[in-house]
Design a protein around this motif. Structure first.
Motif, PDB file in Angstrom:
ATOM      1  N   LEU A  51      28.941 -11.183   7.330  1.00 36.83           N
ATOM      2  CA  LEU A  51      28.010 -10.102   7.030  1.00 36.83           C
ATOM      3  C   LEU A  51      28.378  -9.389   5.729  1.00 36.83           C
ATOM      4  O   LEU A  51      27.493  -9.043   4.940  1.00 36.83           O
ATOM      5  N   VAL A  52      29.661  -9.163   5.495  1.00 35.62           N
ATOM      6  CA  VAL A  52      30.106  -8.533   4.252  1.00 35.62           C
ATOM      7  C   VAL A  52      29.706  -9.400   3.067  1.00 35.62           C
ATOM      8  O   VAL A  52      29.175  -8.914   2.065  1.00 35.62           O
ATOM      9  N   GLN A  53      29.935 -10.697   3.174  1.00 30.63           N
ATOM     10  CA  GLN A  53      29.600 -11.610   2.080  1.00 30.63           C
ATOM     11  C   GLN A  53      28.091 -11.640   1.842  1.00 30.63           C
ATOM     12  O   GLN A  53      27.631 -11.581   0.698  1.00 30.63           O
ATOM     13  N   GLU A  54      27.316 -11.689   2.909  1.00 33.21           N
ATOM     14  CA  GLU A  54      25.847 -11.709   2.785  1.00 33.21           C
ATOM     15  C   GLU A  54      25.338 -10.411   2.149  1.00 33.21           C
ATOM     16  O   GLU A  54      24.493 -10.425   1.255  1.00 33.21           O
ATOM     17  N   LEU A  55      25.862  -9.301   2.610  1.00 38.51           N
ATOM     18  CA  LEU A  55      25.455  -8.004   2.073  1.00 38.51           C
ATOM     19  C   LEU A  55      25.832  -7.880   0.599  1.00 38.51           C
ATOM     20  O   LEU A  55      25.043  -7.384  -0.215  1.00 38.51           O
ATOM     21  N   ALA A  56      27.000  -8.362   0.237  1.00 38.13           N
ATOM     22  CA  ALA A  56      27.438  -8.311  -1.157  1.00 38.13           C
ATOM     23  C   ALA A  56      26.520  -9.143  -2.037  1.00 38.13           C
ATOM     24  O   ALA A  56      26.176  -8.729  -3.155  1.00 38.13           O
ATOM     25  N   ARG A  57      26.102 -10.307  -1.555  1.00 42.06           N
ATOM     26  CA  ARG A  57      25.173 -11.140  -2.333  1.00 42.06           C
ATOM     27  C   ARG A  57      23.852 -10.399  -2.548  1.00 42.06           C
ATOM     28  O   ARG A  57      23.305 -10.407  -3.651  1.00 42.06           O
ATOM     29  N   GLU A  58      23.352  -9.758  -1.501  1.00 41.62           N
ATOM     30  CA  GLU A  58      22.082  -9.032  -1.609  1.00 41.62           C
ATOM     31  C   GLU A  58      22.206  -7.850  -2.568  1.00 41.62           C
ATOM     32  O   GLU A  58      21.316  -7.618  -3.394  1.00 41.62           O
ATOM     33  N   TRP A  59      23.303  -7.094  -2.481  1.00 44.84           N
ATOM     34  CA  TRP A  59      23.506  -5.969  -3.387  1.00 44.84           C
ATOM     35  C   TRP A  59      23.669  -6.454  -4.820  1.00 44.84           C
ATOM     36  O   TRP A  59      23.161  -5.836  -5.754  1.00 44.84           O
ATOM     37  N   SER A  60      24.372  -7.548  -5.006  1.00 47.18           N
ATOM     38  CA  SER A  60      24.556  -8.096  -6.351  1.00 47.18           C
ATOM     39  C   SER A  60      23.217  -8.454  -6.971  1.00 47.18           C
ATOM     40  O   SER A  60      22.952  -8.128  -8.133  1.00 47.18           O
ATOM     41  N   ALA A  61      22.379  -9.102  -6.190  1.00 45.56           N
ATOM     42  CA  ALA A  61      21.059  -9.488  -6.696  1.00 45.56           C
ATOM     43  C   ALA A  61      20.228  -8.251  -7.024  1.00 45.56           C
ATOM     44  O   ALA A  61      19.531  -8.211  -8.044  1.00 45.56           O
ATOM     45  N   ALA A  62      20.321  -7.233  -6.183  1.00 44.15           N
ATOM     46  CA  ALA A  62      19.535  -6.021  -6.398  1.00 44.15           C
ATOM     47  C   ALA A  62      20.027  -5.215  -7.605  1.00 44.15           C
ATOM     48  O   ALA A  62      19.228  -4.597  -8.311  1.00 44.15           O
ATOM     49  N   LEU A  63      21.326  -5.238  -7.851  1.00 45.32           N
ATOM     50  CA  LEU A  63      21.898  -4.428  -8.926  1.00 45.32           C
ATOM     51  C   LEU A  63      21.937  -5.142 -10.276  1.00 45.32           C
ATOM     52  O   LEU A  63      21.982  -4.489 -11.320  1.00 45.32           O
ATOM     53  N   ARG A  64      21.910  -6.457 -10.246  1.00 48.12           N
ATOM     54  CA  ARG A  64      22.026  -7.242 -11.482  1.00 48.12           C
ATOM     55  C   ARG A  64      20.918  -6.845 -12.463  1.00 48.12           C
ATOM     56  O   ARG A  64      19.752  -6.789 -12.127  1.00 48.12           O
ATOM     57  N   GLY A  65      21.322  -6.531 -13.677  1.00 46.74           N
ATOM     58  CA  GLY A  65      20.371  -6.230 -14.731  1.00 46.74           C
ATOM     59  C   GLY A  65      19.744  -4.849 -14.661  1.00 46.74           C
ATOM     60  O   GLY A  65      18.861  -4.532 -15.463  1.00 46.74           O
ATOM     61  N   GLN A  66      20.188  -4.009 -13.774  1.00 49.25           N
ATOM     62  CA  GLN A  66      19.597  -2.678 -13.627  1.00 49.25           C
ATOM     63  C   GLN A  66      20.144  -1.666 -14.630  1.00 49.25           C
ATOM     64  O   GLN A  66      19.588  -0.589 -14.774  1.00 49.25           O
ATOM     65  N   GLY A  67      21.235  -1.999 -15.287  1.00 50.46           N
ATOM     66  CA  GLY A  67      21.783  -1.111 -16.311  1.00 50.46           C
ATOM     67  C   GLY A  67      22.571   0.069 -15.779  1.00 50.46           C
ATOM     68  O   GLY A  67      22.751   1.064 -16.494  1.00 50.46           O
ATOM     69  N   PHE A  68      23.072  -0.020 -14.564  1.00 48.85           N
ATOM     70  CA  PHE A  68      23.874   1.068 -14.019  1.00 48.85           C
ATOM     71  C   PHE A  68      25.232   1.112 -14.699  1.00 48.85           C
ATOM     72  O   PHE A  68      25.841   0.074 -14.957  1.00 48.85           O
ATOM     73  N   SER A  69      25.690   2.304 -14.975  1.00 47.67           N
ATOM     74  CA  SER A  69      27.031   2.478 -15.539  1.00 47.67           C
ATOM     75  C   SER A  69      28.057   2.364 -14.409  1.00 47.67           C
ATOM     76  O   SER A  69      27.710   2.498 -13.230  1.00 47.67           O
ATOM     77  N   PRO A  70      29.328   2.152 -14.766  1.00 48.82           N
ATOM     78  CA  PRO A  70      30.364   2.135 -13.727  1.00 48.82           C
ATOM     79  C   PRO A  70      30.380   3.428 -12.907  1.00 48.82           C
ATOM     80  O   PRO A  70      30.573   3.398 -11.699  1.00 48.82           O
ATOM     81  N   ARG A  71      30.127   4.538 -13.578  1.00 51.78           N
ATOM     82  CA  ARG A  71      30.098   5.822 -12.853  1.00 51.78           C
ATOM     83  C   ARG A  71      28.922   5.857 -11.869  1.00 51.78           C
ATOM     84  O   ARG A  71      29.061   6.345 -10.747  1.00 51.78           O
TER      85      ARG A  71
END
Length: 95
Positions: A22-42
């Protein structure tokens, strides 16, 4: 009692495997959602902090008997930290 130990160990391993999946699946989904969004580390740090606090609040509302507040907090922090680490790794590798 002793005959139950192998059964309990087997169950604990299954639960750990399911949690890891579940952790791995959730991480994949979050990665896809966040990729290219331009969020700063903060921004991302604030996102993870908010998700952690939300998880703690929800878990505290539904906690069962025997689960201490500190144990619930620690577990929520550990799980979110695992997801965060995987997401950061995936984003750094591909995005």
């Amino acid at each position: 009692m002793a005959p139950r130990l192998p059964e309990l160990i087997k169950r604990a391993r299954r639960l750990a495997d399911e949690r890891d999946r579940l952790v791995q699946e959730l991480a994949r989904e979050w990665s896809a959602a966040l990729r290219g969004q331009g969020f700063s580390p903060r921004d991302l740090d604030e996102l993870w902090a908010g998700l952690t606090e939300d998880a703690v609040r929800r878990l505290l509302r539904v906690r069962g008997e025997g689960a201490s507040v500190e144990a619930i907090r620690r577990e929520a922090h550990e799980v979110i930290a695992r997801v965060k680490e995987r997401v950061e790794t995936e984003l750094a590798a591909g995005g």
